[in-house]
Design a protein around this motif. Structure first.
Motif, PDB file in Angstrom:
ATOM      1  N   PRO A  35      10.508  15.881 -10.332  1.00  0.00           N
ATOM      2  CA  PRO A  35      11.516  15.378  -9.410  1.00  0.00           C
ATOM      3  C   PRO A  35      11.105  14.079  -8.710  1.00  0.00           C
ATOM      4  O   PRO A  35       9.942  13.870  -8.407  1.00  0.00           O
ATOM      5  CB  PRO A  35      11.657  16.522  -8.401  1.00  0.00           C
ATOM      6  CG  PRO A  35      10.360  17.244  -8.442  1.00  0.00           C
ATOM      7  CD  PRO A  35       9.864  17.120  -9.842  1.00  0.00           C
ATOM      8  N   ASN A  91      13.706  11.956  -6.055  1.00  0.00           N
ATOM      9  CA  ASN A  91      15.085  11.764  -5.622  1.00  0.00           C
ATOM     10  C   ASN A  91      15.176  12.066  -4.126  1.00  0.00           C
ATOM     11  O   ASN A  91      14.181  12.436  -3.502  1.00  0.00           O
ATOM     12  CB  ASN A  91      16.033  12.688  -6.401  1.00  0.00           C
ATOM     13  CG  ASN A  91      17.424  12.099  -6.572  1.00  0.00           C
ATOM     14  OD1 ASN A  91      17.865  11.284  -5.766  1.00  0.00           O
ATOM     15  ND2 ASN A  91      18.117  12.516  -7.612  1.00  0.00           N
ATOM     16  N   THR A  92      16.360  11.924  -3.578  1.00  0.00           N
ATOM     17  CA  THR A  92      16.632  12.431  -2.234  1.00  0.00           C
ATOM     18  C   THR A  92      17.467  13.698  -2.380  1.00  0.00           C
ATOM     19  O   THR A  92      18.333  13.783  -3.256  1.00  0.00           O
ATOM     20  CB  THR A  92      17.406  11.408  -1.381  1.00  0.00           C
ATOM     21  OG1 THR A  92      18.629  11.054  -2.031  1.00  0.00           O
ATOM     22  CG2 THR A  92      16.573  10.158  -1.151  1.00  0.00           C
ATOM     23  N   TYR A  93      17.192  14.667  -1.502  1.00  0.00           N
ATOM     24  CA  TYR A  93      17.804  15.983  -1.647  1.00  0.00           C
ATOM     25  C   TYR A  93      18.428  16.409  -0.319  1.00  0.00           C
ATOM     26  O   TYR A  93      17.878  16.155   0.757  1.00  0.00           O
ATOM     27  CB  TYR A  93      16.756  17.001  -2.095  1.00  0.00           C
ATOM     28  CG  TYR A  93      16.131  16.617  -3.423  1.00  0.00           C
ATOM     29  CD1 TYR A  93      16.718  16.988  -4.626  1.00  0.00           C
ATOM     30  CD2 TYR A  93      14.976  15.840  -3.467  1.00  0.00           C
ATOM     31  CE1 TYR A  93      16.168  16.620  -5.856  1.00  0.00           C
ATOM     32  CE2 TYR A  93      14.411  15.459  -4.687  1.00  0.00           C
ATOM     33  CZ  TYR A  93      15.014  15.843  -5.869  1.00  0.00           C
ATOM     34  OH  TYR A  93      14.469  15.460  -7.070  1.00  0.00           O
ATOM     35  N   CYS A 138      19.632  18.513   2.893  1.00  0.00           N
ATOM     36  CA  CYS A 138      19.174  19.612   3.727  1.00  0.00           C
ATOM     37  C   CYS A 138      20.327  20.039   4.632  1.00  0.00           C
ATOM     38  O   CYS A 138      21.408  19.444   4.596  1.00  0.00           O
ATOM     39  CB  CYS A 138      17.974  19.186   4.583  1.00  0.00           C
ATOM     40  SG  CYS A 138      16.534  18.702   3.610  1.00  0.00           S
ATOM     41  N   HIS A 146      18.709  14.627   4.907  1.00  0.00           N
ATOM     42  CA  HIS A 146      18.146  14.520   3.565  1.00  0.00           C
ATOM     43  C   HIS A 146      16.635  14.344   3.634  1.00  0.00           C
ATOM     44  O   HIS A 146      16.099  13.886   4.650  1.00  0.00           O
ATOM     45  CB  HIS A 146      18.742  13.320   2.808  1.00  0.00           C
ATOM     46  CG  HIS A 146      20.169  13.498   2.421  1.00  0.00           C
ATOM     47  ND1 HIS A 146      21.214  13.346   3.311  1.00  0.00           N
ATOM     48  CD2 HIS A 146      20.737  13.814   1.214  1.00  0.00           C
ATOM     49  CE1 HIS A 146      22.359  13.563   2.691  1.00  0.00           C
ATOM     50  NE2 HIS A 146      22.104  13.853   1.427  1.00  0.00           N
ATOM     51  N   ASP A 160      16.762  18.433 -10.458  1.00  0.00           N
ATOM     52  CA  ASP A 160      17.353  18.023  -9.181  1.00  0.00           C
ATOM     53  C   ASP A 160      18.245  19.123  -8.619  1.00  0.00           C
ATOM     54  O   ASP A 160      18.257  19.377  -7.405  1.00  0.00           O
ATOM     55  CB  ASP A 160      18.161  16.731  -9.359  1.00  0.00           C
ATOM     56  CG  ASP A 160      17.285  15.492  -9.403  1.00  0.00           C
ATOM     57  OD1 ASP A 160      16.090  15.585  -9.067  1.00  0.00           O
ATOM     58  OD2 ASP A 160      17.805  14.415  -9.771  1.00  0.00           O
ATOM     59  N   ASP A 161      19.018  19.782  -9.480  1.00  0.00           N
ATOM     60  CA  ASP A 161      19.894  20.860  -9.021  1.00  0.00           C
ATOM     61  C   ASP A 161      19.084  22.020  -8.442  1.00  0.00           C
ATOM     62  O   ASP A 161      19.465  22.610  -7.417  1.00  0.00           O
ATOM     63  CB  ASP A 161      20.774  21.359 -10.170  1.00  0.00           C
ATOM     64  CG  ASP A 161      21.875  20.374 -10.527  1.00  0.00           C
ATOM     65  OD1 ASP A 161      22.152  19.464  -9.716  1.00  0.00           O
ATOM     66  OD2 ASP A 161      22.456  20.513 -11.626  1.00  0.00           O
ATOM     67  N   ILE A 168      16.082  21.895  -7.052  1.00  0.00           N
ATOM     68  CA  ILE A 168      15.473  21.522  -5.781  1.00  0.00           C
ATOM     69  C   ILE A 168      16.536  21.419  -4.688  1.00  0.00           C
ATOM     70  O   ILE A 168      16.321  21.851  -3.552  1.00  0.00           O
ATOM     71  CB  ILE A 168      14.688  20.205  -5.930  1.00  0.00           C
ATOM     72  CG1 ILE A 168      13.495  20.450  -6.866  1.00  0.00           C
ATOM     73  CG2 ILE A 168      14.214  19.686  -4.573  1.00  0.00           C
ATOM     74  CD1 ILE A 168      12.668  19.247  -7.161  1.00  0.00           C
ATOM     75  N   SER A 169      17.712  20.894  -5.015  1.00  0.00           N
ATOM     76  CA  SER A 169      18.796  20.804  -4.027  1.00  0.00           C
ATOM     77  C   SER A 169      19.205  22.193  -3.544  1.00  0.00           C
ATOM     78  O   SER A 169      19.502  22.383  -2.349  1.00  0.00           O
ATOM     79  CB  SER A 169      20.003  20.089  -4.638  1.00  0.00           C
ATOM     80  OG  SER A 169      19.716  18.732  -4.905  1.00  0.00           O
ATOM     81  N   THR A 220      16.560  23.106  -0.979  1.00  0.00           N
ATOM     82  CA  THR A 220      16.524  22.336   0.274  1.00  0.00           C
ATOM     83  C   THR A 220      17.763  22.539   1.135  1.00  0.00           C
ATOM     84  O   THR A 220      17.674  22.479   2.357  1.00  0.00           O
ATOM     85  CB  THR A 220      16.375  20.825  -0.023  1.00  0.00           C
ATOM     86  OG1 THR A 220      17.492  20.378  -0.832  1.00  0.00           O
ATOM     87  CG2 THR A 220      15.068  20.526  -0.735  1.00  0.00           C
TER      88      THR A 220
END
Length: 402
Positions: A235, A237-239, A241, A245, A288-289, A291-292, A295
């Motif tokens: 990863p 990216n920005t995720y 919260c 983020h 990314d999905d 981790i999102s 978070t």
């Protein structure tokens, strides 16, 4: 015994306008140089944005300077500048190519007046080449350098970077070049011209994007949003919260292993398609999905705490207001509150360059008002008497426009 700063005793004539040149002059001032901000009667371009009070960027970038108003289009104003140049160690300017020559105070003239002078100039595209005469500002350099093309979402338009990155990258390079020229002057006794093109200083920042192109990866789009410029790391990216983020970056295998532990997905460590960084880069959207989903149910402080404890590089995505109140910058003494004669109590930064045996960076005086030091400087450095100084002011040569 007081610590001598590296540039104590040196005199800088700072003709800089807006951000590029003034930032260079400010850095030299923090290293001990006496910096005279030479301004036209109407003032630095930034100063003109507000007439009732100095705009914040001007106050931010001109600490420890003295403002001297000189109309360089006036013959006597030009002569006074040349007299100051005879005593100076450095001249800083970021005008368009040819402006200083047309004023009659370009490098060829100044080197004759003062062979030890270091002349630092930063223009948009440099002294030669097909672009040399193009008008240049930060946004146009962002466009020409590729920064704008590389910024934004993949399916969106080219987007400028929020900060004035090209102005400040050029100012930093100009400062470094001037310091190098001063070291060489100690060896040779002679000054020299230092040239920095904003265009070239900006291109250096495209290392990752250029790497994808130079390495022949035709699958990497020009813009990758908040993902890695070469789409080589996941990863990265920005995720989202619960309250903002966070940015997460896994540059080593140990980071990925720790991330899998936090996600409760130890199975991915041995799963096909996840074992190496190149394999994970091919599953960027899927990762990314995951981790999102982890978070989004936590606050940004909670996410940052867990990731830091696991030694995974991360940061809260802070707003400008949060940066201005950042406790780390406070603890480091980066922000200093100064009493400006017109703005009152104003918070400004010190230099990011910290010389641990060369004296602490200090704000000795706030940014000057327009022409604040003209009379005193002309009396002290050039020995001009009160009658001559009054005549210069009456002629408009040294009088600011109010």
């Amino acid at each position: 015994m007081a610590i001598r700063r590296p540039l104590d005793g040196m005199l800088v004539l700072d003709l800089g306008q807006i951000y590029n040149g003034p930032y260079c002059g400010m850095l030299l001032g923090f290293m001990g140089a006496r910096v005279l901000k030479i301004e036209p009667p109407e003032g630095d371009v930034v100063r003109r944005r507000k007439r009732d009070v100095e705009p914040y960027p001007l106050v931010m970038l001109n600490s420890n300077k003295e403002s001297v108003v000189l109309d360089l289009k006036h013959e006597r104003g030009k002569q006074i500048f040349l007299d100051l140049a005879r005593k100076a160690d450095v001249v800083v300017e970021n005008f368009a190519v040819g402006v200083m020559d047309r004023l009659g105070i370009g490098w060829e003239v100044l080197r004759t007046v003062n062979p030890r002078l270091v002349y630092g100039g930063s223009s948009g595209y440099g002294l030669d080449g097909p672009y040399r005469s193009l008008a240049a500002m930060d946004v146009t350099i962002q466009a020409m350098s590729g920064i704008m093309s590389a910024t934004g979402q993949q399916d969106g338009p080219p987007t400028k970077a929020g900060p004035a990155v090209c102005d400040f990258m050029a100012g930093i390079h100009l400062c470094a070049g001037i310091l190098g020229a001063l070291v060489q002057r100690e060896r040779t006794g002679e000054g020299q011209r230092v040239e920095v093109a904003m265009h070239e200083a900006a291109v250096i920042g495209l290392a990752s994007a250029l790497g994808a192109m130079m390495d022949g990866d035709a699958n990497v789009p020009e813009r990758t949003g908040n993902r890695h410029p070469a789409l080589a790391i996941a990863p990265y990216n920005t995720y989202p919260c619960a309250d903002g983020h966070v940015a997460i970056f896994t540059s080593a295998e140990r980071h990925w292993q720790a991330m899998c532990g936090l996600l409760g997905r130890a199975d991915l460590l041995e799963a096909p398609g996840y074992a190496t960084m190149p394999e994970r880069a091919q599953r960027m959207a899927e990762i990314d999905d995951m981790i999102s989903a982890w978070t989004i149910g936590r606050t940004k402080e909670e996410v940052m705490g867990l990731l830091n404890e696991a030694h995974v590089p991360c940061s809260i995505v802070k707003t400008v207001r949060e940066v201005a109140q950042d406790p780390h910058l406070e603890a480091r003494g980066f922000w200093v509150d100064v009493d400006h004669p017109r703005r009152g109590r104003t918070r400004v930064p010190i230099s990011p360059i910290r010389l641990h045996t060369g004296g602490r960076a200090e704000i000795r005086t706030p940014a000057p008002t327009l022409g604040q030091h003209t009379d005193a400087v002309l009396a002290e450095l050039l020995g001009l008497g009160p009658d001559e100084r009054a005549a210069l002011a009456a002629s408009g040569t040294t009088t600011p426009v109010r």
